[in-house]
Design an enzyme around this catalytic site. Structure first.
Site, PDB file in Angstrom:
ATOM      1  N   HIS A  86      24.793  43.044  12.135  1.00 22.44           N
ATOM      2  CA  HIS A  86      24.390  43.652  10.869  1.00 22.44           C
ATOM      3  C   HIS A  86      22.924  44.063  10.837  1.00 22.44           C
ATOM      4  CE1 HIS A  86      23.007  39.625  10.939  1.00 22.44           C
ATOM      5  NE2 HIS A  86      22.273  39.828   9.866  1.00 22.44           N
ATOM      6  N   ASP A  87      22.172  43.771  11.899  1.00 22.50           N
ATOM      7  CA  ASP A  87      20.751  44.132  11.935  1.00 22.50           C
ATOM      8  C   ASP A  87      20.480  45.291  12.891  1.00 22.50           C
ATOM      9  OD1 ASP A  87      19.983  42.059  10.213  1.00 22.50           O
ATOM     10  OD2 ASP A  87      19.782  40.633  11.877  1.00 22.50           O
ATOM     11  N   ASP A 137      20.210  31.083  11.676  1.00 26.15           N
ATOM     12  CA  ASP A 137      19.368  32.265  11.497  1.00 26.15           C
ATOM     13  C   ASP A 137      17.933  32.041  12.003  1.00 26.15           C
ATOM     14  OD1 ASP A 137      19.277  34.935  10.079  1.00 26.15           O
ATOM     15  OD2 ASP A 137      17.653  33.929   9.006  1.00 26.15           O
ATOM     16  N   ASP A 177      26.864  30.830   8.393  1.00 26.70           N
ATOM     17  CA  ASP A 177      25.492  31.199   8.680  1.00 26.70           C
ATOM     18  C   ASP A 177      24.555  30.232   7.953  1.00 26.70           C
ATOM     19  OD1 ASP A 177      23.314  32.996   9.361  1.00 26.70           O
ATOM     20  OD2 ASP A 177      24.815  34.598   9.327  1.00 26.70           O
TER      21      ASP A 177
HETATM   22  C1  GLC Z   1      18.034  37.334  10.698  1.00 23.75           C
HETATM   23  C2  GLC Z   1      19.182  37.991   9.991  1.00 23.75           C
HETATM   24  C3  GLC Z   1      18.657  39.137   9.177  1.00 23.75           C
HETATM   25  C4  GLC Z   1      17.693  38.589   8.154  1.00 23.75           C
HETATM   26  C5  GLC Z   1      16.595  37.749   8.830  1.00 23.75           C
HETATM   27  C6  GLC Z   1      15.861  36.929   7.833  1.00 23.75           C
HETATM   28  O1  GLC Z   1      17.432  38.151  11.633  1.00 23.75           O
HETATM   29  O2  GLC Z   1      20.147  38.377  10.911  1.00 23.75           O
HETATM   30  O3  GLC Z   1      19.671  39.882   8.563  1.00 23.75           O
HETATM   31  O4  GLC Z   1      17.098  39.635   7.455  1.00 23.75           O
HETATM   32  O5  GLC Z   1      17.124  36.849   9.771  1.00 23.75           O
HETATM   33  O6  GLC Z   1      16.661  35.895   7.340  1.00 23.75           O
END
Ligand code: GLC
Length: 572
Positions: A335-336, A206, A104
């Site tokens: 995970h979101d 990301d 990531d």
């Molecule tokens: C993306 C990630 C998330 C994070 C955000 C800021 O959406 O998946 O978990 O909080 O970016 O980096």
């Protein structure tokens, strides 16, 4: 040294990716949170599913305010997750198993603990100042514009020392990097190259479509919901140019597989991001299908999900990406997001059928499927008892903001329990031993109390389990070309319970029919399709989720949450 890939340039089109949230995967130290060695220990389990790419979420040095998406050092491993040796060993162990590692990359922003930011903040003429986005206060001394953070509140933080604001689209400790600055772009190229040299095969980038902001930083007049400023920095003016540069300097020379996470994007942009002719990414994540329960685009309000809209969004993206030569990353979970099992289906009485239905429905589509840890064993959202159980910064902020907006504490807690990202962040349930086999210590977030019967051990041992259902689907994708190249045709014409579609190439036709309801459903194939269904019963049932083996026929009766995939010859 660059990867000497002998594979076809688009080998990942028949792959399935497994997403690992390391903090909740497997703890080997007893500290209560997962680590890299824990992942290495479980590679055979992942390999057993037929997975060939593992996406590992951020394990860099980080204050962990956003669980690692706030990076303080892009070149080192956070001791909470282990060491660089552990990481190198993970790469080796994956290679031994003929698997690939995707890591990531979080470069829309860095942590405010990053040395670049500390330098930048120290004075207006520090050489690192321009690594971030600084603006003078508005005339009234307030923030330079009305943009809102995705985690609530203003997107601007005031720095007393230098009397300017800096931009934070996420947490207050995640400062947006200034991609207009060539030096920032070079830093990103350098860090990507460092990890490519370590032997990773790909990157998940990301919120990468937010890196180019409208240089005028205008106020949002609210005319387009949600009116929080996103229209001025989403798929912004120079984003394609920046990505093309990363592709040319790193992705292409290293033969990497890349997926861009695209926040609030459009189909047109995703075609550009992922059409190979554009030389940007291999594929994109988009989220419109996971907003079908947001009233008016508002995440922090509730409504039952709109089934027709869900099918329409999935279909529009299937057809649109296919026509434009783009490539979708397919997913229900990450995970979101709360677990799709709890969100779109029945996670109790029909848990087993529902989990398989979601799998079959998604894995029949065109794109590269992603399986998020726990999905393959049917992990549901937990039952939340108290707001103190939440760990996520967004959920905690929103609990307060909802009350400021007039909700009672009970209402706010209810909304958070439905929407919280923590729903999918509970530890992986490995077996029925203490703490579900995740840790010998105290877990950083609670364990779902259903682990004695929902766990990986039970799933692996039962040949009819959700896990083995996924395994078959993942294997089919490797073996059945129509899953990769078949044209998508929606078949259900607005049915209230059924989602049905076909995938068609010159020789084969695949048909998927799923009953997303708790009642039995009758489904009549559209007239122009019934003639394609062979009368001799030669359409082969590839996979289903009930004991009977229904034959493909023009009129079908499906039990609650029944879901089937057939393969037949294409007739012209
Ligand atoms: C993306 C990630 C998330 C994070 C955000 C800021 O959406 O998946 O978990 O909080 O970016 O980096």
């Amino acid at each position: 040294m660059k990867n000497e890939e002998k594979r076809a340039p688009d080998w990942w089109r028949t792959s399935t990716v497994y997403q690992v949230y390391p903090k909740s995967f497997k703890d080997t130290t007893g500290r209560g949170s997962g680590d890299i060695r824990g992942l290495t220990e479980k590679l055979d389990y992942i390999k057993g599913l037929g997975i060939d790419i593992v996406w590992l979420q951020p394990v860099y040095v980080s204050p962990q305010n956003d669980n690692g998406y706030d990076v303080a050092d892009y070149y080192n491993i956070d001791p909470a997750y282990g060491t660089m040796e552990d990481f190198e060993q993970l790469v080796q162990e994956l290679k031994k198993r003929n698997m690939h590692l995707m890591i990531d990359i979080v470069v829309n922003h860095s942590s405010t603990e990053h040395p670049w930011f500390k330098e930048a903040k120290s004075s207006r003429d520090n050489p690192y100042r321009d690594y971030y986005i600084w603006k003078d206060p508005a005339e009234d001394g307030g923030p330079p514009n009305n943009w809102q953070s995705k985690f609530g509140g203003s997107a601007w933080q005031y720095d007393e020392g230098t009397k300017q604001y800096y931009l934070t689209l996420y947490d207050k400790t995640q400062a947006d990097l200034n991609w207009e600055n060539e030096k920032v772009r070079q830093e990103v190229i350098d860090l990507l190259t460092f990890w490519a040299d370590k032997g990773v095969s790909g990157f998940r980038m990301d919120v990468i479509n937010l890196i180019s902001k409208d240089p005028a930083f205008p106020n949002d007049d609210g005319s387009v919901p949600p009116g929080d400023g996103r229209k001025f920095y989403t798929d912004g003016p120079r984003v394609h140019e920046y990505i093309k540069e990363l592709n040319e300097k790193v992705f292409r020379p290293y033969h990497l597989v890349t997926v861009g996470e695209m926040s609030s994007t459009t189909l047109e942009h995703c075609i550009r991001y992922s059409n190979p002719k554009e030389n940007e990414f291999s594929m994109t994540f988009s989220f419109h299908h996971l907003k079908v329960d947001y009233p008016n685009g508002q995440k922090w309000e509730l409504k039952p999900y709109d089934f027709e809209e869900l099918k329409q969004v999935l279909s529009d993206w299937q057809v649109g990406m296919q026509q434009g030569g783009g490539w979708n990353a397919l997913f229900w979970n990450n995970h979101d997001q709360p677990r799709a099992l709890s969100r779109f289906t029945n996670d109790s009485e029909y848990r087993n059928e529902s989990a398989k239905l979601l799998a079959t429905t998604l894995h029949g589509l065109q794109g590269t499927p992603y399986v998020y840890q726990g999905e393959e064993i049917g992990m549901p959202d937990p039952k939340w008892n108290d707001i103190s159980e939440f760990r996520d910064v967004e959920s905690r902020n929103m609990y307060n903001i909802l009350q400021q907006k007039g909700k009672t504490p009970e209402e706010a807690a209810h909304i958070v329990s439905v929407r919280s990202r923590d729903n999918s962040r509970l530890p992986m349930m490995w077996d029925d031993s203490d703490q579900a086999g995740f840790t010998t210590g105290t877990p950083w977030i609670k364990i779902d109390e259903r682990y004695p019967f929902i766990n990986a051990k039970v799933q692996v041992e039962d040949p009819d389990s959700i896990y083995h259902h996924y395994r078959k689907l993942i294997e089919y994708r490797k073996k059945i070309p129509v899953l990769t190249d078949g044209k998508y045709v929606r078949l259900d014409e607005g049915h209230k319970q059924i989602y049905a579609y076909a995938r068609i190439n010159a020789s084969e036709t695949l048909v998927v029919v799923s009953n997303f309801s708790q009642e039995e459903a009758r489904f009549d194939f559209p007239k122009n399709f019934t003639e394609k269904i062979p009368e001799d019963g030669s359409a082969k049932l590839l996979i289903g989720n009930t004991e009977d083996q229904p034959e493909l026929s023009p009129i079908m009766k499906l039990p609650p949450y029944g879901s089937y995939m057939w393969l037949m010859k294409t007739t012209h």
